[in-house]
Design an enzyme around this catalytic site. Structure first.
Site, PDB file in Angstrom:
ATOM      1  N   ILE A  72      36.124  32.596  36.902  1.00 48.72           N
ATOM      2  CA  ILE A  72      36.869  34.121  36.594  1.00 48.72           C
ATOM      3  C   ILE A  72      38.122  33.328  38.160  1.00 48.72           C
ATOM      4  O   ILE A  72      37.723  32.496  38.553  1.00 48.72           O
ATOM      5  CB  ILE A  72      36.639  34.865  38.606  1.00 48.72           C
ATOM      6  CG1 ILE A  72      36.809  36.203  38.999  1.00 48.72           C
ATOM      7  CG2 ILE A  72      35.900  33.797  39.927  1.00 48.72           C
ATOM      8  CD1 ILE A  72      35.827  37.331  38.818  1.00 48.72           C
ATOM      9  N   CYS A  73      39.303  34.149  37.726  1.00 49.11           N
ATOM     10  CA  CYS A  73      40.408  33.967  37.935  1.00 49.11           C
ATOM     11  C   CYS A  73      40.976  35.032  38.626  1.00 49.11           C
ATOM     12  O   CYS A  73      40.395  36.139  38.973  1.00 49.11           O
ATOM     13  CB  CYS A  73      40.917  32.927  37.159  1.00 49.11           C
ATOM     14  SG  CYS A  73      41.964  34.117  35.745  1.00 49.11           S
ATOM     15  N   ALA A  74      42.580  34.712  39.456  1.00 48.70           N
ATOM     16  CA  ALA A  74      43.198  36.335  39.845  1.00 48.70           C
ATOM     17  C   ALA A  74      43.173  37.477  38.705  1.00 48.70           C
ATOM     18  O   ALA A  74      42.812  38.628  39.359  1.00 48.70           O
ATOM     19  CB  ALA A  74      44.689  35.753  40.464  1.00 48.70           C
ATOM     20  N   MET A 101      39.694  39.071  39.214  1.00 49.91           N
ATOM     21  CA  MET A 101      39.161  39.394  40.769  1.00 49.91           C
ATOM     22  C   MET A 101      40.825  41.002  40.144  1.00 49.91           C
ATOM     23  O   MET A 101      40.094  41.618  40.845  1.00 49.91           O
ATOM     24  CB  MET A 101      39.780  38.891  41.574  1.00 49.91           C
ATOM     25  CG  MET A 101      39.100  37.431  41.987  1.00 49.91           C
ATOM     26  SD  MET A 101      37.394  37.522  42.648  1.00 49.91           S
ATOM     27  CE  MET A 101      37.805  38.074  44.285  1.00 49.91           C
TER      28      MET A 101
END
Length: 374
Positions: A72-74, A101
């Site tokens: 997971i990243c932004a 996110m």
């Protein structure tokens, strides 16, 4: 064959079902420390993307081999590149969380709370990534929406699919932690918009005054406003069919609301105490409290809902058992967490004084919920 990306809805289902989840969070360390995905069965590892770009062998050796890895990243972009690098290094059970996110922050999960005394139904919309809780109250195919988030299509589609008509939209106070979708939702449905007039700091929207002795009818259900200042000067709770107490940002399951988001903690802390120790004390202890926020995942029931009996809160919530007023005031003002990101910009947006685009709105809402006293 590469695994399909995991949607946020699927991730929420895994967390609520207590399924083990391993997340490789590749955001910067400070972003991860400020805000990450939590859950009883969630295991997180933070390895910033820059470290992955410099070589993945060391990272690969630190990852579990016996379960799927969800990167997971932004916003779900860098995570795709990270998955490719780790797949090339030999990781097969790996994929990414779609939308990152940002999608996590925006997801709303409807959960049925129960029936009202008059045969209506209350649904809680769980915004798990932000700790926000909003509500849909239905009776005889008429609906009220309470403390709407800006993702208004979720409420609209939910009501439309059931053949219900949105008749009233209510904000319990001027929000400072998230952008309200209430005025827009009311406008597109021709519904009445209810707002506490004491929180009108130049609001640009037309509204009906949310005040004591001004009940709101939805089908056979009666929603009675109860003036309950403390989080804001206009904060107003809602009593639904003498059965449910929607407390807004005044009372939570494990804490209480903070009085400082308009910079008036010392002025409003007495109001907060009067609401919690006098106004609420006069109510039936059998009321089911439905707050507008939660801070910790352990505040959830088994079904994912956040709710508690008012009498139980007076027994269990230690913020409600400080008899000395001065001690209470110190407990509140000495335990205020950092203010929510962009809270002044959010307040201006919720007054109609600022009109950000979608990307700006997303950026303004980045981060955890911080509406409770620590």
């Amino acid at each position: 064959m590469a695994l399909q990306p995991l949607t946020v809805k699927e991730l929420v289902a895994k967390i609520l079902d207590k399924e083990e989840v391993f997340l490789l969070d590749i955001r910067k360390e400070e972003d991860y420390e400020d805000w990450s995905i939590e859950g009883e069965t969630v295991r997180n590892m933070n390895i910033p993307y820059n470290q992955l770009k410099n070589g993945v062998e060391d990272v690969k050796n630190r990852l579990p081999e016996d379960q799927t890895i969800y990167v997971i990243c932004a916003k779900g972009i860098s995570s795709q590149d990270a998955v490719e690098k780790l797949e090339e290094a030999g990781n097969e059970k790996i994929t990414y969380v779609e939308g990152g996110m940002t999608a996590w922050s925006e997801h709303l999960e409807p959960i049925e709370i129960g029936k009202t005394n008059k045969g209506g139904t209350i649904y809680q919309f769980l915004r798990i990534g932000k700790g926000c809780l909003s509500y849909l109250i239905e009776s005889n195919e008429e609906v009220a929406i309470v403390d709407s988030n800006r993702m208004i299509d979720v409420y609209q589609n939910f009501a439309d699919q059931k053949g219900w008509k949105i008749k009233a939209v209510i904000d319990t106070h001027l929000h400072a932690d998230h952008i309200s979708g209430s005025p827009q939702l009311a406008e597109q449905n021709g519904a009445s918009y209810w707002f506490p007039p004491k929180d009108d700091e130049g609001v640009q929207f037309q509204y009906e005054p949310l005040e004591n002795n001004h009940p709101i009818k939805v089908g056979d259900v009666t929603i009675d406003p109860l003036y309950s200042p403390g989080h804001t000067i206009g904060s107003t709770s809602l009593i639904v069919d003498e059965q449910y107490l929607l407390t807004g940002d005044i009372l939570f399951v494990e804490s209480i609301g903070r009085p400082d988001l308009a910079g008036k903690a010392d002025a409003w802390v007495d109001d907060l105490r009067n609401t919690l120790y006098e106004r609420y004390q006069k109510l039936s202890m059998d009321l089911t409290v439905l707050p507008a926020h939660f801070s910790q995942m352990d505040e959830m029931k088994e079904d994912g809902s956040v709710q508690e009996n008012l009498g139980s809160l007076y027994e269990k919530n230690n913020r409600l058992n400080i008899k000395d007023a001065e001690k209470f005031n110190h407990m509140v003002t000495d335990n205020l967490p950092p203010q929510p990101n962009s809270h002044e910009e959010i307040r201006k947006t919720n007054m109609g004084k600022k009109d950000p685009d979608q990307e700006e709105e997303q950026e303004m809402e980045v981060g955890p919920n911080r509406c409770a006293v620590s």
